[in-house]
Write a protein that holds these residues in place. Structure first.
Motif, PDB file in Angstrom:
ATOM      1  N   ALA A   1       1.755  -7.141  48.055  1.00 52.96           N
ATOM      2  CA  ALA A   1       2.442  -5.922  48.472  1.00 52.96           C
ATOM      3  C   ALA A   1       1.546  -5.082  49.380  1.00 52.96           C
ATOM      4  O   ALA A   1       1.615  -3.865  49.394  1.00 52.96           O
ATOM      5  CB  ALA A   1       2.875  -5.129  47.249  1.00 52.96           C
TER       6      ALA A   1
ATOM      7  N   HIS B   1       4.474   8.406  54.471  1.00 56.51           N
ATOM      8  CA  HIS B   1       4.219   7.178  55.199  1.00 56.51           C
ATOM      9  C   HIS B   1       2.927   7.336  55.995  1.00 56.51           C
ATOM     10  O   HIS B   1       2.939   7.898  57.078  1.00 56.51           O
ATOM     11  CB  HIS B   1       5.423   6.921  56.126  1.00 56.51           C
ATOM     12  CG  HIS B   1       5.355   5.651  56.896  1.00 56.51           C
ATOM     13  ND1 HIS B   1       5.452   4.411  56.327  1.00 56.51           N
ATOM     14  CD2 HIS B   1       5.222   5.432  58.230  1.00 56.51           C
ATOM     15  CE1 HIS B   1       5.387   3.487  57.269  1.00 56.51           C
ATOM     16  NE2 HIS B   1       5.232   4.075  58.433  1.00 56.51           N
TER      17      HIS B   1
ATOM     18  N   SER C   1       5.954  -6.386  50.527  1.00 54.69           N
ATOM     19  CA  SER C   1       5.254  -5.315  51.249  1.00 54.69           C
ATOM     20  C   SER C   1       6.244  -4.381  51.911  1.00 54.69           C
ATOM     21  O   SER C   1       6.106  -3.159  51.864  1.00 54.69           O
ATOM     22  CB  SER C   1       4.359  -5.905  52.344  1.00 54.69           C
ATOM     23  OG  SER C   1       3.284  -6.591  51.799  1.00 54.69           O
ATOM     24  N   TRP C   2       7.260  -4.981  52.526  1.00 53.79           N
ATOM     25  CA  TRP C   2       8.251  -4.154  53.223  1.00 53.79           C
ATOM     26  C   TRP C   2       9.035  -3.293  52.247  1.00 53.79           C
ATOM     27  O   TRP C   2       9.386  -2.159  52.542  1.00 53.79           O
ATOM     28  CB  TRP C   2       9.204  -5.024  54.055  1.00 53.79           C
ATOM     29  CG  TRP C   2       8.543  -5.648  55.254  1.00 53.79           C
ATOM     30  CD1 TRP C   2       8.462  -6.991  55.542  1.00 53.79           C
ATOM     31  CD2 TRP C   2       7.887  -4.971  56.348  1.00 53.79           C
ATOM     32  NE1 TRP C   2       7.781  -7.180  56.733  1.00 53.79           N
ATOM     33  CE2 TRP C   2       7.420  -5.972  57.244  1.00 53.79           C
ATOM     34  CE3 TRP C   2       7.630  -3.635  56.647  1.00 53.79           C
ATOM     35  CZ2 TRP C   2       6.733  -5.657  58.419  1.00 53.79           C
ATOM     36  CZ3 TRP C   2       6.936  -3.329  57.816  1.00 53.79           C
ATOM     37  CH2 TRP C   2       6.503  -4.323  58.680  1.00 53.79           C
TER      38      TRP C   2
ATOM     39  N   MET D   1       6.801  -0.457  51.411  1.00 46.69           N
ATOM     40  CA  MET D   1       6.688   0.412  52.586  1.00 46.69           C
ATOM     41  C   MET D   1       7.927   1.289  52.741  1.00 46.69           C
ATOM     42  O   MET D   1       7.837   2.488  52.966  1.00 46.69           O
ATOM     43  CB  MET D   1       6.563  -0.470  53.829  1.00 46.69           C
ATOM     44  CG  MET D   1       6.249   0.272  55.084  1.00 46.69           C
ATOM     45  SD  MET D   1       4.513   0.195  55.455  1.00 46.69           S
ATOM     46  CE  MET D   1       4.317  -1.518  55.916  1.00 46.69           C
TER      47      MET D   1
ATOM     48  N   PHE E   1       4.168  -9.239  57.290  1.00 43.01           N
ATOM     49  CA  PHE E   1       4.060  -8.933  55.864  1.00 43.01           C
ATOM     50  C   PHE E   1       5.096  -9.713  55.059  1.00 43.01           C
ATOM     51  O   PHE E   1       6.182  -9.992  55.565  1.00 43.01           O
ATOM     52  CB  PHE E   1       4.344  -7.448  55.604  1.00 43.01           C
ATOM     53  CG  PHE E   1       3.231  -6.526  55.981  1.00 43.01           C
ATOM     54  CD1 PHE E   1       1.938  -6.738  55.540  1.00 43.01           C
ATOM     55  CD2 PHE E   1       3.489  -5.416  56.773  1.00 43.01           C
ATOM     56  CE1 PHE E   1       0.919  -5.872  55.884  1.00 43.01           C
ATOM     57  CE2 PHE E   1       2.474  -4.540  57.127  1.00 43.01           C
ATOM     58  CZ  PHE E   1       1.181  -4.773  56.676  1.00 43.01           C
TER      59      PHE E   1
ATOM     60  N   THR F   1       0.207  -3.117  52.459  1.00 42.79           N
ATOM     61  CA  THR F   1       0.979  -2.368  53.457  1.00 42.79           C
ATOM     62  C   THR F   1       0.135  -1.939  54.663  1.00 42.79           C
ATOM     63  O   THR F   1       0.641  -1.266  55.545  1.00 42.79           O
ATOM     64  CB  THR F   1       1.621  -1.108  52.835  1.00 42.79           C
ATOM     65  OG1 THR F   1       0.612  -0.388  52.147  1.00 42.79           O
ATOM     66  CG2 THR F   1       2.745  -1.455  51.900  1.00 42.79           C
ATOM     67  N   ARG F   2      -1.133  -2.299  54.667  1.00 39.98           N
ATOM     68  CA  ARG F   2      -1.949  -1.986  55.850  1.00 39.98           C
ATOM     69  C   ARG F   2      -2.316  -3.279  56.551  1.00 39.98           C
ATOM     70  O   ARG F   2      -3.025  -4.110  55.963  1.00 39.98           O
ATOM     71  CB  ARG F   2      -3.254  -1.283  55.429  1.00 39.98           C
ATOM     72  CG  ARG F   2      -3.067   0.181  55.110  1.00 39.98           C
ATOM     73  CD  ARG F   2      -4.397   0.819  54.729  1.00 39.98           C
ATOM     74  NE  ARG F   2      -4.168   2.133  54.178  1.00 39.98           N
ATOM     75  CZ  ARG F   2      -4.070   3.241  54.901  1.00 39.98           C
ATOM     76  NH1 ARG F   2      -4.220   3.189  56.207  1.00 39.98           N
ATOM     77  NH2 ARG F   2      -3.839   4.395  54.333  1.00 39.98           N
TER      78      ARG F   2
END
Lengths: 128, 191
Positions: B130, B92, B81-82, B85, B77, B132-133
């Motif tokens: 961004a 979460h 993104s992190w 996250m 990522f 996150t999956r």
């Protein structure tokens, strides 16, 4: 410099030492008593462990037997047994215990556990 | 005249041979980089595995995140993104993964340092900075388009495409080689 490094190592080992489980539990229970808890009851701990709220329970991931390996309900990751009798590595680090109480009480109960509840659960897991 | 022709032939031959050798050696040098497990850069920069993303490990990351799921390679990522996250750990993916602030910052710092960067293979075709999956990452989708969905989602040994290490058994070491994949209940994956 060497002395300073040694000093740092000693200090860091003091801060995050793994204690024998009974010592870690004793330390936490002492802290809980100072925060209003009274004597700790294993049976109350067990009841809370198996209670269910909105389809969620400790057993959702830890499994119905605390002496067996559990499985994270979503990722499938193995969760080693919680009972000290079969897994003496459990409950040896106070910060780790508190971290998981925070995460898991909030997920399971939708709120933090009280000092009394945490002490009860530790009492139960210790005796299993 | 004959001598000149001979020289011309010799010259042409040598030029062609030279070109062929150059192309050959160039090809070899490029492929040896591509098949090397990791390409290490100067200190401070991150290294790329041949899967197109960095996969360094970090003890706090392994402990805190790897406790519940595979500690995904940070290079999957981009840094943004992190950040997203790690800002919502209390919710979460329907789990509570709250961390003490010092541990959260340490892990975020590590993830940001080794995150994917513009131009990385893993970000090709990805518009959402961004995301996150991982299962929504175009790179991930392309890499798994030959796997029948039911074989994963209805498989009690896997459950979801996000559980990498169910099939990539060496994923924890950053190994996603397609020659080392075993699908639970189906056996070795043969492309």
């Amino acid at each position: 410099m060497k002395a300073f490094t040694l000093f740092l190592i000693v200090i860091s080992s003091l801060v995050s030492t793994n204690l024998p489980a009974n010592q870690a539990i004793e330390q936490l229970q002492e802290r809980y008593r100072n925060n209003g808890a009274t004597s700790f009851e294993a049976l109350d701990g067990k009841a809370l462990w198996y209670s269910e709220q909105n389809g969620r329970s400790c057993t959702s991931c830890h499994g119905t037997s605390s002496t067996a390996v559990g499985k994270h309900r979503k990722t499938g990751k193995k969760i080693m047994p919680m009972a000290l009798s079969v897994n003496p590595q459990r409950l040896t680090k106070t910060t780790k215990i508190e971290k998981w109480f925070l995460r898991n009480c909030k997920w399971t109960l939708g709120r933090e556990c009280s000092p009394q509840e945490k002490g009860n659960i530790l009492q139960w897991l210790q005796q299993l | 005249m004959k001598g000149l022709l001979k020289l011309l032939r010799w010259g042409t031959g040598m030029t062609l041979l030279g070109c062929a050798l150059f192309i050959g050696f160039y090809g070899l040098s490029v492929s040896s980089i591509a098949s090397g497990y990791k390409e290490n850069h100067e200190e401070g920069e991150h290294s790329r595995s041949r899967f197109g993303f960095a996969s360094e490990t970090n003890p706090a990351y392994q402990e805190e995140c790897g406790g519940c799921h595979l500690a995904y390679p940070p290079g999957l990522f981009p840094a943004q993104s992190w950040t997203v996250m790690m800002s919502g750990l209390d919710e979460h993916f329907e789990d509570n993964a709250e961390l003490p602030e010092d541990a959260r910052l340490e892990i975020l710092n590590y993830l940001g340092k080794h995150a994917a960067q513009a131009g990385d293979k893993v970000l090709r075709g990805s518009k959402d900075e961004a995301l996150t999956r991982i299962t929504e990452l175009p790179y991930f989708i392309r890499k798994h388009d030959e796997i029948p969905e039911q074989r994963v989602k209805n498989n009690p040994g896997i459950g979801s495409f996000s559980n990498c290490d169910s099939c990539h058994q060496n994923a924890v070491q950053g190994d996603f080689d397609e020659d080392r994949i075993t699908i639970p209940g189906y056996g070795r994956w043969d492309d």
